[in-house]
Design a protein around this motif. Structure first.
Motif, PDB file in Angstrom:
ATOM      1  N   VAL A 110      54.674   2.367  31.505  1.00  0.00           N
ATOM      2  CA  VAL A 110      53.989   1.973  30.368  1.00  0.00           C
ATOM      3  C   VAL A 110      54.596   2.378  29.016  1.00  0.00           C
ATOM      4  O   VAL A 110      54.638   3.687  28.529  1.00  0.00           O
ATOM      5  N   HIS A 122      56.716   0.332  25.105  1.00  0.00           N
ATOM      6  CA  HIS A 122      56.763  -0.892  24.437  1.00  0.00           C
ATOM      7  C   HIS A 122      57.938  -1.517  24.932  1.00  0.00           C
ATOM      8  O   HIS A 122      58.099  -2.821  24.910  1.00  0.00           O
ATOM      9  N   THR A 166      54.502  -3.804  28.289  1.00  0.00           N
ATOM     10  CA  THR A 166      53.095  -3.631  28.889  1.00  0.00           C
ATOM     11  C   THR A 166      52.021  -4.308  27.856  1.00  0.00           C
ATOM     12  O   THR A 166      51.074  -4.887  28.330  1.00  0.00           O
ATOM     13  N   ASP A 167      52.444  -4.002  26.574  1.00  0.00           N
ATOM     14  CA  ASP A 167      51.227  -4.553  25.653  1.00  0.00           C
ATOM     15  C   ASP A 167      51.199  -6.042  25.651  1.00  0.00           C
ATOM     16  O   ASP A 167      50.171  -6.593  25.551  1.00  0.00           O
ATOM     17  N   VAL A 226      49.164  -6.887  28.300  1.00  0.00           N
ATOM     18  CA  VAL A 226      47.622  -6.691  28.236  1.00  0.00           C
ATOM     19  C   VAL A 226      47.097  -7.882  27.397  1.00  0.00           C
ATOM     20  O   VAL A 226      45.971  -8.495  27.545  1.00  0.00           O
ATOM     21  N   ASP A 227      47.860  -8.391  26.199  1.00  0.00           N
ATOM     22  CA  ASP A 227      47.593  -9.486  25.544  1.00  0.00           C
ATOM     23  C   ASP A 227      47.360 -10.487  26.206  1.00  0.00           C
ATOM     24  O   ASP A 227      46.619 -11.664  25.894  1.00  0.00           O
ATOM     25  N   GLU A 236      49.619   3.821  25.542  1.00  0.00           N
ATOM     26  CA  GLU A 236      48.748   3.838  26.600  1.00  0.00           C
ATOM     27  C   GLU A 236      47.277   3.594  26.317  1.00  0.00           C
ATOM     28  O   GLU A 236      46.611   2.844  26.652  1.00  0.00           O
ATOM     29  N   GLU A 280      46.036   3.055  23.374  1.00  0.00           N
ATOM     30  CA  GLU A 280      45.908   1.940  22.515  1.00  0.00           C
ATOM     31  C   GLU A 280      45.548   0.781  23.374  1.00  0.00           C
ATOM     32  O   GLU A 280      44.646   0.207  23.086  1.00  0.00           O
ATOM     33  N   LEU A 281      46.319   0.715  24.533  1.00  0.00           N
ATOM     34  CA  LEU A 281      46.288  -0.584  25.335  1.00  0.00           C
ATOM     35  C   LEU A 281      44.781  -0.457  26.060  1.00  0.00           C
ATOM     36  O   LEU A 281      44.108  -1.616  26.126  1.00  0.00           O
ATOM     37  N   ARG A 282      44.586   0.800  26.398  1.00  0.00           N
ATOM     38  CA  ARG A 282      43.118   0.938  26.991  1.00  0.00           C
ATOM     39  C   ARG A 282      41.814   0.437  26.148  1.00  0.00           C
ATOM     40  O   ARG A 282      40.993  -0.077  26.759  1.00  0.00           O
ATOM     41  N   ARG A 320      42.228  -1.509  23.717  1.00  0.00           N
ATOM     42  CA  ARG A 320      42.377  -3.084  23.334  1.00  0.00           C
ATOM     43  C   ARG A 320      41.619  -3.698  24.590  1.00  0.00           C
ATOM     44  O   ARG A 320      41.053  -4.782  24.098  1.00  0.00           O
TER      45      ARG A 320
END
Length: 362
Positions: free
Chosen positions: A185, A187, A191-192, A195-196, A224, A226-228, A230
Protein backbone atom coordinates in the motif's frame (compact mmCIF):
# COMPACT_ATOMS: atom_id res chain seq x y z
CA UNK A 1 22.21 -32.66 -16.27
CA UNK A 2 24.89 -34.51 -14.38
CA UNK A 3 25.05 -35.09 -10.67
CA UNK A 4 22.23 -34.92 -8.15
CA UNK A 5 19.93 -31.98 -7.57
CA UNK A 6 20.18 -30.40 -4.11
CA UNK A 7 17.37 -31.43 -1.83
CA UNK A 8 15.25 -28.77 -0.17
CA UNK A 9 16.04 -28.00 3.43
CA UNK A 10 19.16 -30.18 3.62
CA UNK A 11 22.77 -29.08 4.16
CA UNK A 12 24.53 -29.23 0.81
CA UNK A 13 28.05 -29.94 -0.29
CA UNK A 14 29.37 -27.03 -2.36
CA UNK A 15 30.95 -29.43 -4.84
CA UNK A 16 27.47 -30.72 -5.76
CA UNK A 17 26.05 -27.24 -6.52
CA UNK A 18 26.24 -26.10 -10.15
CA UNK A 19 24.19 -22.86 -9.90
CA UNK A 20 24.03 -20.34 -7.06
CA UNK A 21 21.04 -17.97 -6.75
CA UNK A 22 22.19 -15.29 -4.26
CA UNK A 23 19.66 -13.22 -2.33
CA UNK A 24 21.30 -10.49 -0.28
CA UNK A 25 18.13 -8.65 0.80
CA UNK A 26 16.45 -9.86 3.98
CA UNK A 27 13.17 -7.96 3.52
CA UNK A 28 10.61 -9.56 1.23
CA UNK A 29 10.59 -8.06 -2.27
CA UNK A 30 9.54 -9.01 -5.77
CA UNK A 31 13.03 -10.38 -6.45
CA UNK A 32 12.93 -12.51 -3.31
CA UNK A 33 9.49 -13.82 -4.27
CA UNK A 34 10.84 -14.74 -7.71
CA UNK A 35 13.69 -16.75 -6.18
CA UNK A 36 11.35 -18.49 -3.72
CA UNK A 37 9.07 -19.62 -6.54
CA UNK A 38 11.68 -20.38 -9.20
CA UNK A 39 14.35 -22.32 -7.36
CA UNK A 40 12.16 -25.31 -6.40
CA UNK A 41 11.04 -25.61 -10.03
CA UNK A 42 14.58 -25.26 -11.37
CA UNK A 43 15.90 -27.76 -8.84
CA UNK A 44 13.79 -30.53 -10.39
CA UNK A 45 16.38 -30.85 -13.15
CA UNK A 46 19.29 -28.70 -11.95
CA UNK A 47 21.76 -28.64 -9.06
CA UNK A 48 20.86 -25.16 -7.82
CA UNK A 49 21.10 -23.61 -4.34
CA UNK A 50 20.34 -20.24 -2.80
CA UNK A 51 22.68 -18.12 -0.67
CA UNK A 52 21.62 -15.35 1.68
CA UNK A 53 19.02 -14.29 4.27
CA UNK A 54 15.25 -13.95 4.09
CA UNK A 55 14.57 -17.25 2.35
CA UNK A 56 12.54 -20.21 3.65
CA UNK A 57 14.44 -23.24 4.95
CA UNK A 58 12.60 -25.43 2.46
CA UNK A 59 14.83 -24.13 -0.35
CA UNK A 60 18.14 -25.80 -1.21
CA UNK A 61 20.59 -23.47 0.50
CA UNK A 62 24.30 -22.84 1.00
CA UNK A 63 25.54 -21.33 4.27
CA UNK A 64 27.90 -18.37 4.44
CA UNK A 65 30.72 -20.48 5.83
CA UNK A 66 30.57 -22.56 2.63
CA UNK A 67 31.37 -19.59 0.37
CA UNK A 68 35.14 -20.42 0.22
CA UNK A 69 34.11 -23.70 -1.41
CA UNK A 70 33.00 -21.67 -4.45
CA UNK A 71 36.68 -21.10 -5.23
CA UNK A 72 36.90 -24.73 -6.38
CA UNK A 73 35.26 -26.25 -9.46
CA UNK A 74 31.98 -28.12 -8.98
CA UNK A 75 32.17 -31.88 -9.29
CA UNK A 76 30.10 -32.16 -12.45
CA UNK A 77 30.65 -28.95 -14.42
CA UNK A 78 33.60 -26.96 -15.81
CA UNK A 79 32.43 -23.95 -13.76
CA UNK A 80 29.62 -22.81 -11.52
CA UNK A 81 26.98 -20.23 -12.52
CA UNK A 82 26.22 -17.26 -10.23
CA UNK A 83 22.78 -15.84 -11.10
CA UNK A 84 22.45 -12.31 -9.66
CA UNK A 85 19.35 -10.12 -9.65
CA UNK A 86 20.61 -7.04 -7.77
CA UNK A 87 23.71 -4.82 -7.83
CA UNK A 88 25.27 -6.20 -4.60
CA UNK A 89 24.87 -9.73 -5.95
CA UNK A 90 26.48 -8.78 -9.26
CA UNK A 91 29.36 -7.15 -7.37
CA UNK A 92 29.87 -10.24 -5.21
CA UNK A 93 30.02 -12.39 -8.32
CA UNK A 94 32.55 -10.08 -9.98
CA UNK A 95 34.76 -10.12 -6.86
CA UNK A 96 34.59 -13.91 -6.58
CA UNK A 97 35.40 -14.42 -10.26
CA UNK A 98 37.87 -11.62 -10.99
CA UNK A 99 39.61 -11.12 -7.64
CA UNK A 100 39.53 -14.58 -6.07
CA UNK A 101 39.57 -16.41 -9.43
CA UNK A 102 36.55 -18.55 -8.60
CA UNK A 103 35.47 -20.75 -11.54
CA UNK A 104 32.26 -18.82 -12.15
CA UNK A 105 30.19 -17.50 -15.03
CA UNK A 106 27.91 -14.58 -14.13
CA UNK A 107 24.27 -14.17 -15.16
CA UNK A 108 22.16 -11.12 -14.33
CA UNK A 109 18.38 -10.69 -14.61
CA UNK A 110 17.09 -7.13 -15.12
CA UNK A 111 13.46 -6.14 -14.60
CA UNK A 112 14.17 -2.40 -14.46
CA UNK A 113 12.47 -0.04 -16.89
CA UNK A 114 14.55 3.08 -16.49
CA UNK A 115 18.04 4.22 -17.38
CA UNK A 116 20.61 2.32 -15.37
CA UNK A 117 23.14 4.23 -13.29
CA UNK A 118 26.78 4.23 -14.41
CA UNK A 119 27.58 1.84 -11.57
CA UNK A 120 24.89 -0.61 -12.66
CA UNK A 121 26.03 -0.36 -16.28
CA UNK A 122 29.61 -1.05 -15.16
CA UNK A 123 28.48 -4.23 -13.40
CA UNK A 124 26.22 -5.36 -16.23
CA UNK A 125 29.07 -5.13 -18.73
CA UNK A 126 30.96 -7.68 -16.63
CA UNK A 127 28.22 -10.28 -16.82
CA UNK A 128 28.56 -13.33 -19.07
CA UNK A 129 24.85 -13.38 -19.86
CA UNK A 130 22.07 -10.85 -19.25
CA UNK A 131 18.36 -11.70 -19.02
CA UNK A 132 15.56 -9.13 -19.39
CA UNK A 133 12.15 -9.94 -17.96
CA UNK A 134 10.32 -8.07 -20.75
CA UNK A 135 10.93 -6.37 -24.08
CA UNK A 136 10.60 -3.02 -22.30
CA UNK A 137 13.34 -3.97 -19.83
CA UNK A 138 15.57 -5.14 -22.68
CA UNK A 139 15.20 -1.72 -24.28
CA UNK A 140 17.02 -0.09 -21.35
CA UNK A 141 20.01 -2.42 -21.53
CA UNK A 142 23.10 -1.40 -23.49
CA UNK A 143 24.28 -5.00 -23.87
CA UNK A 144 22.90 -8.05 -25.62
CA UNK A 145 20.18 -9.76 -23.59
CA UNK A 146 17.70 -12.62 -23.75
CA UNK A 147 14.05 -11.93 -22.86
CA UNK A 148 12.69 -14.50 -20.40
CA UNK A 149 9.46 -13.33 -18.83
CA UNK A 150 8.47 -14.37 -15.33
CA UNK A 151 6.04 -17.23 -15.01
CA UNK A 152 3.44 -18.08 -12.41
CA UNK A 153 2.80 -21.22 -10.40
CA UNK A 154 -0.49 -22.28 -11.96
CA UNK A 155 -0.95 -24.98 -9.33
CA UNK A 156 -0.69 -22.52 -6.45
CA UNK A 157 -2.75 -19.87 -8.28
CA UNK A 158 -5.86 -21.47 -9.72
CA UNK A 159 -9.61 -20.72 -9.79
CA UNK A 160 -12.10 -21.60 -7.09
CA UNK A 161 -15.23 -23.51 -8.11
CA UNK A 162 -16.88 -20.08 -8.18
CA UNK A 163 -16.17 -16.57 -6.85
CA UNK A 164 -18.90 -17.17 -4.27
CA UNK A 165 -17.08 -20.27 -2.99
CA UNK A 166 -13.85 -18.29 -2.95
CA UNK A 167 -15.44 -15.53 -0.87
CA UNK A 168 -16.78 -17.99 1.69
CA UNK A 169 -13.34 -19.62 1.98
CA UNK A 170 -11.77 -16.35 3.18
CA UNK A 171 -14.67 -15.41 5.43
CA UNK A 172 -16.46 -12.89 3.21
CA UNK A 173 -20.20 -12.75 2.45
CA UNK A 174 -20.94 -14.68 -0.74
CA UNK A 175 -23.77 -12.41 -1.88
CA UNK A 176 -21.23 -9.83 -3.07
CA UNK A 177 -18.89 -9.68 -6.05
CA UNK A 178 -15.41 -8.49 -5.16
CA UNK A 179 -12.88 -6.38 -7.03
CA UNK A 180 -9.35 -6.51 -5.64
CA UNK A 181 -6.08 -4.58 -5.55
CA UNK A 182 -3.19 -6.56 -4.04
CA UNK A 183 0.35 -5.44 -3.20
CA UNK A 184 2.15 -2.98 -0.98
CA UNK A 185 0.00 0.00 0.00
CA UNK A 186 1.80 3.09 -1.29
CA UNK A 187 1.55 5.91 -3.84
CA UNK A 188 3.81 4.15 -6.37
CA UNK A 189 1.42 1.18 -6.41
CA UNK A 190 -1.56 3.45 -7.10
CA UNK A 191 -3.58 2.27 -4.12
CA UNK A 192 -5.14 5.74 -3.91
CA UNK A 193 -6.33 5.45 -7.52
CA UNK A 194 -8.01 2.15 -6.68
CA UNK A 195 -9.71 3.71 -3.65
CA UNK A 196 -10.91 6.70 -5.70
CA UNK A 197 -12.21 4.33 -8.40
CA UNK A 198 -14.14 2.37 -5.78
CA UNK A 199 -15.59 5.58 -4.32
CA UNK A 200 -16.87 6.41 -7.81
CA UNK A 201 -18.11 2.92 -8.71
CA UNK A 202 -19.48 1.21 -5.61
CA UNK A 203 -22.35 3.55 -4.60
CA UNK A 204 -24.25 2.69 -7.81
CA UNK A 205 -23.34 -1.01 -7.66
CA UNK A 206 -24.66 -2.43 -4.38
CA UNK A 207 -23.75 -5.98 -5.40
CA UNK A 208 -20.02 -5.21 -5.36
CA UNK A 209 -17.40 -4.64 -2.67
CA UNK A 210 -13.62 -4.17 -2.76
CA UNK A 211 -10.59 -5.84 -1.18
CA UNK A 212 -7.20 -4.19 -0.61
CA UNK A 213 -4.63 -6.81 0.42
CA UNK A 214 -1.16 -5.61 1.31
CA UNK A 215 0.88 -3.84 3.94
CA UNK A 216 1.84 -0.21 4.44
CA UNK A 217 5.25 0.18 6.07
CA UNK A 218 7.30 3.07 7.44
CA UNK A 219 6.48 6.37 5.70
CA UNK A 220 3.52 4.78 3.91
CA UNK A 221 1.50 4.12 7.07
CA UNK A 222 0.12 7.65 6.99
CA UNK A 223 -0.83 7.16 3.33
CA UNK A 224 -2.94 4.13 4.23
CA UNK A 225 -4.50 6.01 7.14
CA UNK A 226 -5.59 8.77 4.74
CA UNK A 227 -7.08 6.20 2.36
CA UNK A 228 -9.08 4.59 5.16
CA UNK A 229 -10.41 8.01 6.14
CA UNK A 230 -11.33 8.75 2.51
CA UNK A 231 -13.29 5.48 2.38
CA UNK A 232 -15.01 6.22 5.70
CA UNK A 233 -15.99 9.72 4.55
CA UNK A 234 -17.55 8.21 1.43
CA UNK A 235 -19.68 5.89 3.58
CA UNK A 236 -17.98 2.76 2.22
CA UNK A 237 -16.09 1.50 5.27
CA UNK A 238 -18.16 -1.71 5.24
CA UNK A 239 -17.57 -2.31 1.51
CA UNK A 240 -13.88 -1.50 0.99
CA UNK A 241 -11.95 -4.05 3.05
CA UNK A 242 -8.34 -3.38 4.04
CA UNK A 243 -7.25 -6.91 4.94
CA UNK A 244 -3.48 -6.37 5.33
CA UNK A 245 -0.89 -8.99 4.45
CA UNK A 246 -2.36 -12.44 3.94
CA UNK A 247 -0.14 -15.55 3.91
CA UNK A 248 -2.69 -17.48 1.84
CA UNK A 249 -2.97 -14.87 -0.90
CA UNK A 250 -4.02 -17.39 -3.62
CA UNK A 251 -7.26 -17.92 -1.70
CA UNK A 252 -7.98 -14.18 -1.80
CA UNK A 253 -7.58 -14.09 -5.58
CA UNK A 254 -10.15 -16.88 -5.75
CA UNK A 255 -12.69 -14.60 -4.04
CA UNK A 256 -12.42 -11.98 -6.81
CA UNK A 257 -14.49 -11.35 -9.91
CA UNK A 258 -12.21 -8.52 -11.10
CA UNK A 259 -8.63 -7.48 -10.36
CA UNK A 260 -7.15 -4.01 -10.76
CA UNK A 261 -3.43 -3.16 -11.01
CA UNK A 262 -3.30 0.66 -10.83
CA UNK A 263 0.48 1.07 -10.47
CA UNK A 264 2.23 4.30 -11.42
CA UNK A 265 5.54 2.47 -11.82
CA UNK A 266 6.52 -1.20 -11.81
CA UNK A 267 9.55 -3.28 -12.73
CA UNK A 268 7.71 -6.39 -13.90
CA UNK A 269 4.68 -6.91 -11.69
CA UNK A 270 3.33 -10.40 -10.98
CA UNK A 271 -0.11 -9.56 -9.62
CA UNK A 272 -1.94 -9.51 -12.99
CA UNK A 273 -0.50 -12.95 -13.79
CA UNK A 274 -1.56 -14.22 -10.37
CA UNK A 275 -5.08 -12.92 -11.02
CA UNK A 276 -5.24 -14.39 -14.53
CA UNK A 277 -4.03 -17.77 -13.30
CA UNK A 278 -6.88 -17.60 -10.78
CA UNK A 279 -9.39 -17.04 -13.60
CA UNK A 280 -9.89 -13.34 -12.86
CA UNK A 281 -10.01 -10.62 -15.57
CA UNK A 282 -7.69 -7.64 -15.14
CA UNK A 283 -7.71 -3.87 -15.50
CA UNK A 284 -4.08 -2.68 -15.45
CA UNK A 285 -2.12 0.46 -16.13
CA UNK A 286 0.46 0.49 -18.91
CA UNK A 287 3.53 0.05 -16.71
CA UNK A 288 6.05 -2.71 -16.08
CA UNK A 289 5.38 -5.76 -18.22
CA UNK A 290 1.60 -5.44 -17.94
CA UNK A 291 1.12 -4.69 -21.65
CA UNK A 292 3.18 -7.76 -22.58
CA UNK A 293 1.33 -9.92 -20.07
CA UNK A 294 -2.08 -8.95 -21.49
CA UNK A 295 -0.95 -8.88 -25.12
CA UNK A 296 -3.36 -10.77 -27.38
CA UNK A 297 -5.10 -12.39 -24.43
CA UNK A 298 -8.61 -10.97 -24.21
CA UNK A 299 -8.05 -11.21 -20.46
CA UNK A 300 -8.36 -7.57 -19.55
CA UNK A 301 -8.08 -3.89 -20.38
CA UNK A 302 -4.93 -1.75 -20.34
CA UNK A 303 -5.35 1.91 -19.34
CA UNK A 304 -2.95 4.88 -19.31
CA UNK A 305 -0.93 5.54 -16.15
CA UNK A 306 -2.60 7.83 -13.59
CA UNK A 307 -5.81 8.07 -15.65
CA UNK A 308 -8.54 7.64 -13.06
CA UNK A 309 -11.41 8.19 -15.52
CA UNK A 310 -10.08 5.48 -17.85
CA UNK A 311 -9.66 3.12 -14.90
CA UNK A 312 -13.23 3.72 -13.73
CA UNK A 313 -14.61 3.19 -17.25
CA UNK A 314 -12.65 -0.03 -17.77
CA UNK A 315 -13.73 -1.47 -14.42
CA UNK A 316 -17.35 -0.56 -15.12
CA UNK A 317 -17.19 -2.53 -18.39
CA UNK A 318 -16.64 -5.71 -16.40
CA UNK A 319 -18.67 -4.89 -13.29
CA UNK A 320 -21.78 -4.14 -15.38
CA UNK A 321 -21.52 -6.97 -17.91
CA UNK A 322 -21.47 -10.49 -16.47
CA UNK A 323 -21.09 -12.14 -19.89
CA UNK A 324 -18.10 -9.99 -20.82
CA UNK A 325 -16.56 -10.68 -17.42
CA UNK A 326 -17.07 -14.44 -17.82
CA UNK A 327 -15.49 -14.49 -21.29
CA UNK A 328 -12.51 -12.49 -20.04
CA UNK A 329 -12.12 -14.78 -17.01
CA UNK A 330 -11.92 -17.85 -19.24
CA UNK A 331 -9.44 -16.10 -21.55
CA UNK A 332 -7.34 -15.04 -18.55
CA UNK A 333 -7.05 -18.58 -17.23
CA UNK A 334 -6.17 -20.05 -20.62
CA UNK A 335 -3.61 -17.29 -21.31
CA UNK A 336 -1.83 -17.65 -17.97
CA UNK A 337 -1.63 -21.43 -18.24
CA UNK A 338 -0.44 -21.51 -21.86
CA UNK A 339 1.90 -18.49 -21.95
CA UNK A 340 3.18 -18.01 -18.39
CA UNK A 341 3.61 -21.30 -16.53
CA UNK A 342 6.41 -21.15 -13.97
CA UNK A 343 8.03 -24.24 -15.47
CA UNK A 344 8.41 -22.34 -18.75
CA UNK A 345 10.54 -19.67 -17.08
CA UNK A 346 12.55 -22.28 -15.16
CA UNK A 347 13.21 -24.30 -18.32
CA UNK A 348 14.29 -21.20 -20.25
CA UNK A 349 16.78 -20.21 -17.55
CA UNK A 350 18.12 -23.74 -17.25
CA UNK A 351 18.59 -23.79 -21.04
CA UNK A 352 20.57 -20.55 -20.83
CA UNK A 353 22.88 -22.14 -18.24
CA UNK A 354 23.30 -25.20 -20.45
CA UNK A 355 24.31 -22.93 -23.32
CA UNK A 356 27.12 -21.52 -21.19
CA UNK A 357 28.35 -24.97 -20.20
CA UNK A 358 28.08 -26.21 -23.78
CA UNK A 359 30.21 -23.30 -25.03
CA UNK A 360 32.95 -24.30 -22.60
CA UNK A 361 33.01 -27.84 -23.97
CA UNK A 362 33.25 -26.89 -27.67
Amino acid sequence: MSGKTPESGLRLRVRDVDVVAPNFKKRLSGVTSTIVQLVPEQSKTLAIATLGPGLPDTLPKLRWWQVPGLLRKPANRPFRIWHARRNPEMLAGVVLRDVFRAPLKLVFTSASQREHTRWTQFLIRRMDRVVATSRKSAGYLKVESRVIMHGIDTHRFSPALSPEAGAVAVGLPDEKRYVGCFGRVRHQKGTDLFVDAMIALLPDRPGWSAIIAGQATGPHIGFERELRERVRAAGLADRVHFVGTRPQIPAWYQALSLFMAPQRWEGFGLTPLEAMASGVPVVATDVGAFSEQLEGSGAGILVPVDDLDAMIAAAACYMDDEKRRSVAASAALQHARSRFPLEGEANALNALYEDLWHEAST
